[in-house]
Design an enzyme around this catalytic site. Structure first.
Site: not given
Ligand code: HEM
Length: 487
Positions: A57, A130
């Site tokens: 992201h 999402n």
């Molecule tokens: C085990 C599953 C998941 C892991 C380990 C994971 C891990 C991460 C990590 C490490 C980031 C970067 C965050 C940052 O640096 O600010 C991220 C961002 C993000 N993830 Fe996940 N994620 C997972 C599943 C999901 C799912 C299922 C969704 C949505 C339903 C999701 C939505 C997002 C969103 C929207 C961001 C961006 C947040 C922002 O705008 O700063 N992720 N995720």
């Protein structure tokens, strides 16, 4: 402006600088002197302007706004920010694409992030969702591998469709989300023209301690609009920052985008026998089973003043849940509760929660202290608990959201419910939801993607995978690729 009112350049220590353009040298032709502190400060600060981009992201944009309650939900939750009709809570929302890096085109085929920070009177509530109600995998053990398959190949350093289809076809639980991704919803026209979903199942608890399983749906009031594959690719070339520009300009021009929050609510006791595992992130709850109720609206009405400070340094964490809201047994959600604060400490720094965009709008009384760049502190507050010097006390009457668990420690897939399988819900999407045009576009989008370097043995698996969703899809793909369908 008169000279008198012009600002004088200073160093970061506030000392007036004597030139913006010339270095301090011995004579006009040099050499440069080490005592030119401002020059050295400029070079050193410049070298440190970037923090690591988000590991997923990375490319995104965001805006401020508010959430307003439009219906009484106190029978379901005691969350204070949802406690009365008309109540408004400030929010910051960040949209993003998942797989590309910071400079990647906004219109690439990808799910879109829809991350909301509610600045409530009980602290920050982050709903990090999402534009899709489902996800590719259902166990956090697979998330890192999934993302590796979508990012750059270790040798060619290019994104690699072969890796993507290898992973997806070896992970049949991905079929629902991959189906969604290859419809035109995988290329939304703008961030304003797509829905947002909490995706996971969460818990709501009311003032009497009664518990519910819930799902969040933010429905766009601008209407769903998508690009076709060709339009999305053309826009990627014409304006890679198209979604960023669209959101910024809409808000600058007073066209404030809004979403209606609808909730699906399941009484706790119904989860055990529900026909689908209600905590499996690859499944939806059909609306006929749990009709969504309208709860409120989300409005974005203010652009960030500084992209880096507010968007790049924004740190969302699914673990930020306020009283009245809790997690569920969804293994993905439970994995995410650890992951986000961990990445923020690495990417932004230990005290990321003190930055203005992340700090709660209520006082903080924790016993955490010190660390790099900390500037808020609690003065002479005792640094340990228990203490006899008037330090803050946790409230033992507060109940953590809970559910009953018993069982042996195992590594196992979820227990299947009566209608659980990997292909049934995507088949319903194909047979009951998509129009003939949607179907044609989905097959065309798949064919275009598969033509870009997917090996024949993996194509065989691709045909088998889609054949299990619906033979019409595998037949369409086979025809598009000029190969024989395996059914
Ligand atoms: C085990 C599953 C998941 C892991 C380990 C994971 C891990 C991460 C990590 C490490 C980031 C970067 C965050 C940052 O640096 O600010 C991220 C961002 C993000 N993830 Fe996940 N994620 C997972 C599943 C999901 C799912 C299922 C969704 C949505 C339903 C999701 C939505 C997002 C969103 C929207 C961001 C961006 C947040 C922002 O705008 O700063 N992720 N995720």
């Amino acid at each position: 402006m008169s000279d008198k009112h012009k600002k004088v350049t200073t160093t970061d220590a506030g000392i007036p600088a004597s030139s913006d353009e010339l270095s301090l040298t011995v004579g006009p032709n040099g050499p440069i002197l080490l005592q030119d502190h401002y020059l050295i400060q400029k070079m050193a600060q410049f070298n440190r302007e970037r923090v690591p981009e988000r590991v997923v992201h990375a490319k995104g944009g965001g805006a401020h706004g508010y959430f307003e309650v439009t219906a009484d939900v106190t029978p379901f939750t005691k969350a204070k920010f949802l406690s009365s009709v008309g109540k408004r809570t400030p929010v910051f929302l960040r949209f993003s694409t998942v797989a590309g890096e910071l400079g990647s085109p906004d219109t690439n085929r990808d799910p879109r992030g829809f991350a909301i920070k509610f600045y409530t009177e009980d602290g920050n509530y982050d709903l990090v969702g999402n534009n899709t109600p489902i996800f590719f995998v259902r166990d956090p053990q697979k998330f890192q591998d999934f993302i590796h398959s979508q990012k750059r190949h270790p040798v060619t350093n290019r994104r690699d469709h072969n890796m993507q289809w290898d992973f997806w076809t070896l992970s049949p639980e991905s079929a629902h989300q991959v189906s969604f991704l290859f419809t035109d919803r995988g290329t939304p026209k703008t961030w304003r023209h797509m829905n947002g979903y909490g995706s996971h199942t969460f818990m709501w608890v009311n003032a009497d301690g009664e518990k519910f399983w819930v799902k969040y749906h933010f429905k766009t009031n601008q209407g769903i609009e998508n690009f076709t594959d060709a339009e999305a690719k053309a826009m990627a070339a014409e304006d890679p920052d198209y979604h960023l520009r669209d959101l910024y300009e809409a808000i600058e021009n007073g066209h404030y985008p809004s979403w209606t929050l609808e909730m699906q609510i399941m009484p706790l006791a119904e989860a055990a026998d529900y026909r689908f595992n209600p905590f499996d992130l690859t499944k939806v709850w059909p609306h006929g089973d749990y009709p969504p109720i309208t709860v409120g609206r989300l409005v974005l009405n203010r652009n960030p003043e500084n992209y880096f400070a507010e968007v790049e340094q924004a740190a969302f964490e699914p673990a930020n849940m306020v009283p009245g809201i809790g997690p569920s047994p969804d293994k993905m959600l439970l994995g995410r509760l650890f992951s986000y604060p961990d990445t923020h400490r690495y990417r932004i720094g230990t005290n990321y929660l003190q930055l203005p965009i992340n700090q709660p709008q209520v006082p903080v009384h924790s016993y955490n202290k010190d660390g790099s760049m900390r500037y808020r502190h609690n003065g002479d507050q005792p640094v340990y608990a228990p203490n006899s010097f008037g330090g803050p006390h946790a409230d033992p009457n507060r109940q953590d959201p809970s559910w009953f668990v018993a069982g042996e420690i195992v590594r196992s897939a979820y227990t299947l419910h009566s209608e659980d399988d990997d292909f049934g819900q995507p088949r319903t999407l194909w047979t009951k939801v998509l129009s003939e045009t949607d179907k044609q576009h989905m097959v065309n989008n798949l064919v275009a993607h598969l033509k870009a370097g997917v090996r024949p043995d993996i194509i065989d698996r691709v045909l088998e995978y889609w054949g299990k969703v619906h033979p019409g899809i595998s037949a369409g793909i086979a025809e598009g690729l000029g190969v024989t369908a395996v059914v």
